[in-house]
Design an enzyme around this catalytic site. Structure first.
Site, PDB file in Angstrom:
ATOM      1  CE  LYS A 204      36.240  64.958  10.063  1.00 23.11           C
ATOM      2  NZ  LYS A 204      35.167  64.882   9.042  1.00 23.11           N
ATOM      3  CG  HIS A 217      32.256  54.893   8.626  1.00 20.63           C
ATOM      4  ND1 HIS A 217      33.453  55.505   8.909  1.00 20.63           N
ATOM      5  CD2 HIS A 217      31.487  55.822   7.994  1.00 20.63           C
ATOM      6  CE1 HIS A 217      33.418  56.753   8.466  1.00 20.63           C
ATOM      7  NE2 HIS A 217      32.239  56.967   7.907  1.00 20.63           N
ATOM      8  CG  ASP A 289      31.457  60.571  13.269  1.00 18.83           C
ATOM      9  OD1 ASP A 289      30.891  61.001  12.244  1.00 18.83           O
ATOM     10  OD2 ASP A 289      32.569  60.021  13.258  1.00 18.83           O
TER      11      ASP A 289
END
Length: 375
Positions: A204, A217, A289
């Site tokens: 990732k 995020h 994700d």
């Protein structure tokens, strides 16, 4: 609900990888979440140590960060408790459920020494600085512990380059190096150790967040002129070309405008299908994700996830649609999103959103099931 609709929900639900709330069998939060997951045949569960909404509430109430982290238990209390939880997840969701964790080492470690776990890696940056024999020993020890706990795979290693030292990844020492060769070497060591214990590995965050200046995020970064595709993609190309490539590849919520100026990589057909499947020839599981991250789109309450993002990722070619259910909103009283997500996926397939229809969904589900560790 008709029998045929129930069957379709379970076929779609097999593509979901979700977080659940609670650490021990009998916890009302856990059992409520598992009821909804079981109804739609969720294919994978991701474990977390800290319940982020509870943690934030404690911080807001004046609790010190270390104390709040210890008090805001999500799924992890001790090694024996995690083993029992994994057994319970399989009892409730079926033996084929794939149990995953983010155990990168350093700051991103769900199993920590203060809770009795023995073998967390150092940060990626510190790991890369170790002698080769010490790296192998550390990777072997962590993989052995993860397997002993009952996990099927680890959402690691990170293969983003540390090309922006002050960036969100490198600043937290989540990158091995700015040198693609070092990244590739270290990633292979982690992957080989995990494979030796029967664990799936996840590289990732494609196509690489090393040059990004924003954290996915909280925002959706754009990979601008600082992103050198030839350099940033070198570890990905090398690892995918290995005789045994990594079992999972996770796409990021960053926009790669050279390929798709409108969508994050995780939701882009041009990236997931055009680049990863067709150009690079990757045949493993493509995962998003977590869809509750701001980079994937708006998320207004814990557990709402982003239904629109999940459908977009399905259209784009993702096999594993991840919602950690652990970022936004209050800690209690919000229903788990598994059913809403599965309902939206069924509707999308029925409306022709996926080329190949249900046969293609079943092929993707089989890729996910292949992650299950033989016991």
């Amino acid at each position: 609900m008709t029998r045929s609709r129930d069957t379709l929900l379970r076929r779609a639900g097999a593509l979901l990888s979700v977080g659940v709330r609670g650490a021990r069998p009998g916890d009302p939060r856990l059992e409520r979440d598992l009821d909804l997951c079981a109804e739609v045949g969720v294919g994978s569960v991701v474990l977390f140590d800290v319940d982020v909404p509870h943690y934030r509430a404690l911080l807001a109430g004046g609790v010190e960060a270390a104390e709040a982290r210890h008090a805001a238990v999500r799924n992890v209390e001790s090694p024996a408790q995690v083993r029992a939880l994994c057994d319970h997840l399989r009892d409730r969701l079926g033996d084929g459920v794939v149990i995953l964790v983010d155990q990168e080492g350093g700051q991103v470690a769900r199993f920590r020494p203060e809770r009795g776990f023995a073998a967390s890696l150092p940060s990626a940056t510190a790991f890369a600085a170790l002698p080769a024999h010490a790296r192998r020993a550390a990777a072997d020890a962590q993989a052995r512990e993860l397997a002993d706990l009952g996990l099927d795979g680890n959402l690691a290693p990170v293969v983003d380059l540390g090309s922006r030292p002050e960036g969100p990844l490198a600043a937290k020492e989540r990158t091995f190096s700015a040198d693609p060769a070092v990244v590739t070497t270290c990633a292979r060591e982690v992957i080989e150790a995990q494979r030796a214990m029967g664990l799936a590995s996840c590289i990732k965050h494609f196509p690489g967040l090393g040059s990004a200046d924003l954290d996915t995020h909280h925002a959706r970064p754009v990979l601008d002129e600082a992103f050198d595709a030839e350099v940033e993609l070198a570890p990905w190309r090398a690892l995918i070309a290995d005789p045994l490539p990594p079992e999972i590849l996770m796409a990021s919520h960053a926009v790669w405008p050279a390929v798709d100026p409108d969508r994050s990589a995780s939701l882009s057909h041009a990236v997931l299908t055009g680049v990863i499947r067709e150009e690079m020839g990757y045949g493993g599981v493509i995962s998003t994700d977590s869809l509750d991250m701001a980079g994937a789109g708006p998320s207004t309450a814990l557990g709402s996830g982003s239904v629109e993002a999940a459908v977009a990722a399905l259209r784009a070619g993702a096999d594993l649609l991840m919602d950690a259910v652990n970022l936004a909103g209050p800690a209690e009283g919000i229903e788990h999103p598994a059913r809403r997500l599965a309902e939206a996926l069924v509707d999308a397939v029925q409306q022709g959103a996926v080329e190949g229809g249900w046969a293609e969904i079943d092929r993707r589900a089989q890729r996910v099931r292949s992650l299950r560790r033989a016991r």
